[in-house]
Write a protein that holds these residues in place. Structure first.
Motif, PDB file in Angstrom:
ATOM      1  N   ILE A 369      67.664  -9.191 -13.232  1.00 43.18           N
ATOM      2  CA  ILE A 369      67.664  -8.313 -13.212  1.00 43.18           C
ATOM      3  C   ILE A 369      67.772  -7.028 -11.782  1.00 43.18           C
ATOM      4  O   ILE A 369      67.713  -7.167 -11.338  1.00 43.18           O
ATOM      5  CB  ILE A 369      65.384  -7.845 -13.214  1.00 43.18           C
ATOM      6  CG1 ILE A 369      64.879  -8.710 -14.793  1.00 43.18           C
ATOM      7  CG2 ILE A 369      64.623  -6.927 -13.025  1.00 43.18           C
ATOM      8  CD1 ILE A 369      63.618  -8.917 -13.708  1.00 43.18           C
ATOM      9  N   GLU A 370      68.423  -5.897 -12.530  1.00 42.26           N
ATOM     10  CA  GLU A 370      69.273  -4.889 -11.264  1.00 42.26           C
ATOM     11  C   GLU A 370      68.138  -3.484 -10.559  1.00 42.26           C
ATOM     12  O   GLU A 370      66.787  -3.410 -11.493  1.00 42.26           O
ATOM     13  CB  GLU A 370      70.643  -3.979 -12.185  1.00 42.26           C
ATOM     14  CG  GLU A 370      71.954  -5.764 -12.642  1.00 42.26           C
ATOM     15  CD  GLU A 370      72.541  -5.092 -13.136  1.00 42.26           C
ATOM     16  OE1 GLU A 370      72.522  -3.223 -13.253  1.00 42.26           O
ATOM     17  OE2 GLU A 370      73.971  -5.506 -13.276  1.00 42.26           O
ATOM     18  N   ASP A 373      66.821  -1.207 -13.009  1.00 42.23           N
ATOM     19  CA  ASP A 373      65.875  -1.181 -13.805  1.00 42.23           C
ATOM     20  C   ASP A 373      64.406  -2.039 -13.853  1.00 42.23           C
ATOM     21  O   ASP A 373      64.137  -2.622 -15.026  1.00 42.23           O
ATOM     22  CB  ASP A 373      67.142  -2.815 -14.366  1.00 42.23           C
ATOM     23  CG  ASP A 373      68.142  -1.750 -15.123  1.00 42.23           C
ATOM     24  OD1 ASP A 373      68.163  -0.495 -15.118  1.00 42.23           O
ATOM     25  OD2 ASP A 373      69.363  -2.704 -15.125  1.00 42.23           O
ATOM     26  N   ARG A 374      64.122  -2.199 -12.488  1.00 41.78           N
ATOM     27  CA  ARG A 374      62.956  -2.457 -12.209  1.00 41.78           C
ATOM     28  C   ARG A 374      62.127  -2.038 -12.789  1.00 41.78           C
ATOM     29  O   ARG A 374      61.617  -2.514 -13.592  1.00 41.78           O
ATOM     30  CB  ARG A 374      62.484  -2.547 -10.703  1.00 41.78           C
ATOM     31  CG  ARG A 374      63.299  -3.677 -10.131  1.00 41.78           C
ATOM     32  CD  ARG A 374      62.921  -4.944  -9.712  1.00 41.78           C
ATOM     33  NE  ARG A 374      63.398  -5.724  -8.760  1.00 41.78           N
ATOM     34  CZ  ARG A 374      63.996  -5.336  -7.687  1.00 41.78           C
ATOM     35  NH1 ARG A 374      64.234  -4.405  -6.743  1.00 41.78           N
ATOM     36  NH2 ARG A 374      65.256  -6.082  -6.585  1.00 41.78           N
ATOM     37  N   ILE A 377      61.776  -2.733 -16.056  1.00 42.98           N
ATOM     38  CA  ILE A 377      61.401  -4.555 -17.149  1.00 42.98           C
ATOM     39  C   ILE A 377      59.827  -4.284 -16.307  1.00 42.98           C
ATOM     40  O   ILE A 377      59.902  -5.506 -17.592  1.00 42.98           O
ATOM     41  CB  ILE A 377      62.018  -5.219 -15.868  1.00 42.98           C
ATOM     42  CG1 ILE A 377      63.214  -5.172 -16.653  1.00 42.98           C
ATOM     43  CG2 ILE A 377      61.836  -6.844 -15.702  1.00 42.98           C
ATOM     44  CD1 ILE A 377      64.321  -6.006 -17.943  1.00 42.98           C
ATOM     45  N   ARG A 414      70.892  -3.100 -22.735  1.00 41.61           N
ATOM     46  CA  ARG A 414      70.901  -4.378 -21.781  1.00 41.61           C
ATOM     47  C   ARG A 414      70.342  -4.630 -21.215  1.00 41.61           C
ATOM     48  O   ARG A 414      69.966  -6.423 -20.800  1.00 41.61           O
ATOM     49  CB  ARG A 414      72.313  -3.712 -21.125  1.00 41.61           C
ATOM     50  CG  ARG A 414      73.565  -4.184 -20.214  1.00 41.61           C
ATOM     51  CD  ARG A 414      74.786  -3.698 -19.530  1.00 41.61           C
ATOM     52  NE  ARG A 414      75.449  -4.541 -18.900  1.00 41.61           N
ATOM     53  CZ  ARG A 414      74.548  -3.988 -17.356  1.00 41.61           C
ATOM     54  NH1 ARG A 414      74.501  -3.525 -16.650  1.00 41.61           N
ATOM     55  NH2 ARG A 414      75.420  -5.237 -16.381  1.00 41.61           N
ATOM     56  N   PRO A 415      69.644  -4.515 -19.796  1.00 40.63           N
ATOM     57  CA  PRO A 415      68.906  -4.691 -18.800  1.00 40.63           C
ATOM     58  C   PRO A 415      67.915  -5.579 -19.937  1.00 40.63           C
ATOM     59  O   PRO A 415      67.090  -6.705 -18.899  1.00 40.63           O
ATOM     60  CB  PRO A 415      67.458  -3.720 -18.244  1.00 40.63           C
ATOM     61  CG  PRO A 415      68.799  -2.523 -19.362  1.00 40.63           C
ATOM     62  CD  PRO A 415      69.640  -2.918 -20.214  1.00 40.63           C
ATOM     63  N   LEU A 418      69.700  -8.317 -19.904  1.00 40.07           N
ATOM     64  CA  LEU A 418      70.287  -9.905 -19.294  1.00 40.07           C
ATOM     65  C   LEU A 418      68.679 -10.141 -18.724  1.00 40.07           C
ATOM     66  O   LEU A 418      68.035 -11.663 -18.135  1.00 40.07           O
ATOM     67  CB  LEU A 418      70.611  -8.884 -17.623  1.00 40.07           C
ATOM     68  CG  LEU A 418      72.102  -7.984 -17.941  1.00 40.07           C
ATOM     69  CD1 LEU A 418      72.058  -6.966 -17.216  1.00 40.07           C
ATOM     70  CD2 LEU A 418      72.366  -9.625 -17.790  1.00 40.07           C
ATOM     71  N   ALA A 419      67.214  -9.508 -18.395  1.00 37.77           N
ATOM     72  CA  ALA A 419      66.567 -10.620 -17.861  1.00 37.77           C
ATOM     73  C   ALA A 419      65.574 -11.381 -19.182  1.00 37.77           C
ATOM     74  O   ALA A 419      65.055 -12.634 -18.420  1.00 37.77           O
ATOM     75  CB  ALA A 419      65.115  -9.725 -17.946  1.00 37.77           C
ATOM     76  N   GLU A 424      74.934 -11.323 -20.759  1.00 35.50           N
ATOM     77  CA  GLU A 424      75.738  -9.888 -20.892  1.00 35.50           C
ATOM     78  C   GLU A 424      75.778  -9.859 -22.585  1.00 35.50           C
ATOM     79  O   GLU A 424      75.520  -8.818 -23.335  1.00 35.50           O
ATOM     80  CB  GLU A 424      76.775  -9.180 -20.922  1.00 35.50           C
ATOM     81  CG  GLU A 424      77.191  -9.623 -19.067  1.00 35.50           C
ATOM     82  CD  GLU A 424      76.684  -7.536 -18.338  1.00 35.50           C
ATOM     83  OE1 GLU A 424      77.003  -7.014 -20.143  1.00 35.50           O
ATOM     84  OE2 GLU A 424      77.014  -7.365 -17.796  1.00 35.50           O
TER      85      GLU A 424
END
Ligand code: GLU
Length: 448
Positions: A369-370, A373-374, A377, A414-415, A418-419, A424
């Protein structure tokens, strides 16, 4: 009137493991026999006792079984030496086998002299002129004879099932050595004796044996057997044109298996390359039965490219049915059933990768989680629907996240990927999401 079922043999020497070019020969034989209700014999050409080993013999059987070939019958040349002795006696009695005493150095010297005089380096039959005294003298010096087959200097013809009508002028060949000075047999005579004794109807082998065929046809005739039909398929080479040899261990079936290639992909490429058929995935050898037969084999060399195998392997997995892999998935510790297989197969390059995706859906992973992007998410966790989930869940949920955050396209997907997977790329989320399940999804969206 229909022909009786064929009898074919695949005759490797157990001095190494099989490579993909050997697999091509084995498969052409097997397919030819099976299409016609015939018999496939595995014959170990193990007269070279120094270099042949039990371990290689077992390895060859294992490699064939991996491809899906189980021989109807197995023969060992080392157990049939008496038969070769009897055949040699017969040839001697017919005046077709003669003792020679030249050393390697003497022969080499003569060859060089012939070449210098622009003559073909053919054995000059000097030994035929030896008198009994000459021979006794050599024997007294401790020389032991090797034995050559006296060829008829005439054209030998056959109708090759791959190459069409063939003619070889045996006047252009050296009389072949059949028996070495130590009494052991070279391949030429035992092969003919076996083909007669085992009732072989079709000899299918690589085109490196074309010249042998002319010699062997003469041997069949002298030994009283009608020659079988012959087919010489083109050879596989590396993309550079270099021939395959046992030295190239990376193209051994064993190495290809260890690299995770599917046996059906290896078999399909080994058979279909260098034929008039497209190289297409098959699920089993049986599917190949309906493809390339000998008449479809092209006459020039076929280039084997490992990149093509990798690509065919992926295509093979993409269309593989669950029934075709169920047991092997079990052995990999993957118990996801058909739903899991259908979700991931389109993404696999090798079957072992299914295990990685099984971990992704079933075990703890490190979600990514970048920082940027919090919020997204968090909104995603808040809108996660209640179970039961199905393939429609993803669309509904991602729509809800889009409405809540205003994000769309890659910035949205994408996020989430990833989560949920820590990766990817991968299989479609609509198929993965129900497999991951709400509890795991929620925990990953919370970073754990
Ligand atoms: N042992 C021989 C080879 O591997 C057999 C050739 C044949 O099929 O007659 O080349």
């Amino acid at each position: 009137m229909s022909n009786p079922p064929p009898v074919v043999r695949f005759a490797p020497s157990p001095t190494g493991r099989l490579h993909i070019g050997n697999a091509r020969t084995a498969l052409f034989n097997w397919l030819f026999a099976k299409r016609r209700g015939g018999t496939f014999i595995l014959r170990y050409d193990d007269t070279d006792r120094e270099r042949s080993t039990e371990e290689f013999a077992r390895g060859i059987a294992e490699d064939l079984a991996w491809l899906g070939i189980v021989p109807d019958r197995v023969a060992h040349q080392s157990q049939r030496v008496d038969r070769y002795g009897a055949a040699a006696e017969k040839l001697r009695a017919l005046g077709r086998l003669y003792a020679c005493y030249e050393t390697e150095e003497e022969l080499e010297y003569r060859r060089r002299r012939q070449l210098a005089m622009h003559k073909p380096p053919i054995y000059d039959r000097a030994a035929l002129k030896l008198s009994a005294e000459d021979r006794a003298k050599f024997e007294a010096e401790g020389r032991r004879p090797h034995w050559r087959f006296l060829l008829d200097h005439r054209a030998v013809t056959w109708d090759d099932l791959v190459r069409g009508p063939q003619t070889i002028d045996c006047a252009s060949l050296s009389d072949p050595v059949l028996i070495r000075a130590d009494g052991t047999y070279l391949y030429t005579l035992p092969s003919v004796v076996d083909d007669v004794d085992l009732g072989v109807t079709h000899v299918i082998r690589g085109e490196d044996h074309v010249t042998n065929t002319a010699v062997q046809i003469q041997l069949f005739e002298w030994l009283g057997g009608a020659p079988p039909a012959f087919a010489h398929h083109n050879l596989l080479t590396l993309p550079s044109g270099e021939g395959l040899s046992k030295r190239l261990g990376h193209l051994s079936l064993q190495a290809l298996r260890e690299q995770g290639y599917e046996p059906s992909a290896v078999a399909a490429l080994a058979v279909l390359i260098g034929t008039s058929h497209a190289v297409e995935p098959v699920e089993s050898l049986d599917e190949l039965l309906h493809k390339a037969d000998l008449a479809d084999v092209s006459h020039s060399a076929a280039k084997f490219d490992e990149a093509e195998l990798a690509q065919l392997n992926a295509r093979t997995l993409h269309r593989m049915s669950y029934a075709g892999v169920k047991d092997r998935l079990g052995a990999l510790g993957v118990s996801g059933g058909e739903e899991f297989w259908d979700a991931v197969r389109g993404n696999l390059s090798t079957l072992a990768e299914a295990r990685d995706w099984w971990r992704v859906v079933h075990e703890a992973i490190a979600p990514v989680i970048e920082p940027a992007d919090r919020d997204l998410i968090e909104a995603a966790a808040a809108t996660l629907p209640e179970e039961p989930w199905d393939q429609g869940t993803w669309a509904k949920w991602s729509d809800a996240v889009k409405n809540a955050t205003g994000r769309k396209g890659k910035a949205l997907f994408r996020p989430l990927r990833l989560a949920l997977t820590g990766r990817e790329h991968g299989p479609e989320l609509k198929a993965l999401l129900p497999l991951i399940g709400r509890e795991r999804a929620l925990s990953r969206l919370s970073g754990g």
